[in-house]
Structure formats: structure tokens, C-alpha cells
Design an enzyme around this catalytic site. Structure first.
Site, short mmCIF file in Angstrom:
data_model
loop_
_atom_site.label_atom_id
_atom_site.label_comp_id
_atom_site.label_asym_id
_atom_site.label_seq_id
_atom_site.Cartn_x
_atom_site.Cartn_y
_atom_site.Cartn_z
N ASP A 1 -11.72 -4.87 -2.30
CA ASP A 1 -12.41 -6.23 -2.07
C ASP A 1 -14.10 -5.79 -1.52
O ASP A 1 -13.89 -4.75 -0.88
CB ASP A 1 -12.08 -7.42 -1.05
N GLU B 1 0.84 -1.27 -0.06
CA GLU B 1 0.14 -0.06 -0.05
C GLU B 1 0.77 0.94 0.20
O GLU B 1 0.54 2.39 -0.57
CB GLU B 1 -0.84 0.13 1.30
#
Length: 246
Positions: free
Chosen positions: A214, A23
Site C-alpha cells: 500500500d 505473508e
């Protein structure tokens, strides 16, 4: 390390917190003049440089509430930032959120906390507020930056609202009851509320800019997953746009 409280000021750097190296990578790639910063915490790393012309410290905290709290506390006390931004990925909880959507968090609570037997709201820890709140002026800046970045980029969309955090990965079986308890929640992750609570305790403005990787229980026909490097790029692009406007 600085041990006094750390109210922010415009002279301080921007601190950006990401849980995982994957990230943080898109943020670190954007830093000019990057320099490693020693971090006295196992599993956490940091680099300092300029992001879109603004002095910025990117901290990779590690995953979960405890890791995020420790790293956020160190970053605020050590660097006395003008603001803290949570970046990276999250799970999409709202039924109409899509993968790639950039979530700008304006309020935060604990997804698994339950003291309702004693009269507390779902997610509220006894003695704490019902919701932790982002600084309104920084929310406005962040949403504007996110929409500018979305227009210039892939156009995945921007949503603003409640984000949940807890030390559990939100599967489809968990998502249903969670939506019932928090009908307005947009997303779920493992760090953002901890960062928000820490920044609040230390008097530092906070906002979150995390992209959905997700869907927590997708509907039939929905794309449910986006690769982490693509999600990190969406978040980093928005954070860089925010930094460029400071």
C-alpha cells in the site's frame, strides 16, 4: 530452549520472519521437506525445511512490535541462525515508491518514537542508537538477490534504504508529518525495526526484504494497493534467491 547468546555462524539455518500467515504462505510453499517447529509463544508458528537448498526456519510472528520481538528472540536463541531476514509486506512512504517495489532495508528506526525534547534524533529511543543498521555484507547479498529476482519476475523494482516501524497503521494523515520527520524513509510497517533491534542485541546479522502493498498517501493517478498474496510472492521470490546464493 537455548539460553546463551547466539552469535551467528555459516553452519546455522536462515531464519525468515513474517508477521502474518498470508505473508508467510509464499515462503512456506517454497520449502522442501517442511516440518512444523513447536513455538512456545501464543500466536506464533514456525516451519523448518530447505529454501533453495538452504536450511531455513520460517517464523510467523504475529503483528506488531511486541509479537515480533518475542518471536525473533525465540528464533535466534533456539536456532542460532546464520542470519535473520524480515519478509512480507510494508507500506510505501517515499513519494517515488510504487506498489510491488521490493524494499531492501539497510537501516531502521521507530516511526513514532519522539524524545527530541531531550536532544535525541527523531525515532531514536533514549539509550539506543539513532539508527539500527543491517549487516553490510548481507545488505549487498540481499540487494543483489532482489535485483536478480526482479529481473526474472514481474519487474516491480528494488529500493534500498531506511525503513520505519511503529504500532500504528500509517494513513495519509500520518504519512505527511512522518515524511517531514524522516525525509529519506522508504517504507513503514509494524515489525521490522523490532526484529532488527533484537538481532543486533543478540549478535546476529539481519536484513529486511519486504514488498510494498500500500502507498501511504498516494499521489493522484498512482495505484495505491496490491493484494497481499501478490506482494508476499514478490518478497518470497527475493528471499528464495538470497537463500539460493548461500
Amino acid at each position: 530452549m537455548t539460553t546463551s547468546s547466539a552469535p551467528s555462524g555459516d553452519a546455522g539455518p536462515l531464519v525468515v520472519l513474517a508477521a502474518m500467515p498470508e505473508e508467510a504462505a509464499a515462503l512456506l510453499a517454497r520449502l522442501t521437506g517442511p516440518q512444523p517447529v513447536p513455538v512456545p509463544l501464543a500466536g506464533a508458528t514456525a516451519e523448518s525445511g530447505h529454501l533453495s537448498g538452504t536450511q531455513t526456519v520460517v517464523v510467523t510472528t504475529g503483528i506488531g512490535i511486541a509479537a515480533a520481538t518475542a518471536a525473533a528472540t525465540w528464533a535466534i536463541l533456539e536456532h542460532r541462525p546464520r542470519a535473520v531476514v524480515a519478509a512480507g509486506s510494508c507500506g510505501g512512504l517515499a513519494a517515488d515508491v510504487e506498489v510491488g517495489t521490493l524494499i531492501v532495508g539497510d537501516s531502521f528506526t521507530w516511526s513514532l518514537a519522539d524524545a527530541t525534547a531531550f536532544g535525541y534524533a527523531p525515532g531514536q529511543v533514549p539509550g539506543g542508537p539513532e539508527r539500527h543498521r543491517a549487516d553490510p555484507s548481507w545488505v549487498e547479498r540481499a540487494e543483489r538477490a532482489a535485483r536478480n529476482a526482479d529481473t526474472a519476475g514481474a519487474g516491480h523494482g528494488v529500493r534500498r534504504g531506511l525503513m520505519l516501524s511503529g504500532d500504528a497503521f500509517v494513513t495519509a494523515s500520518i504519512a505527511g508529518p512522518m515524511r517531514e520527520r524522516f525525509p529519506g524513509a522508504l517504507s513503514a510497517d509494524m515489525e521490522t525495526t523490532a526484529c532488527a533491534r533484537t538481532a543486533e542485541a543478540l549478535g546476529t546479522p539481519f536484513v529486511a526484504m519486504r514488498a510494498v502493498s500500500d502507498l501511504c498517501g498516494p499521489a493522484a493517478g498512482q495505484q495505491f494497493h496490491l493484494e497481499i498474496d501478490l506482494v508476499a510472492e514478490i518478497s518470497a521470490r527475493a528471499v528464495a534467491e538470497l537463500a539460493g546464493g548461500l
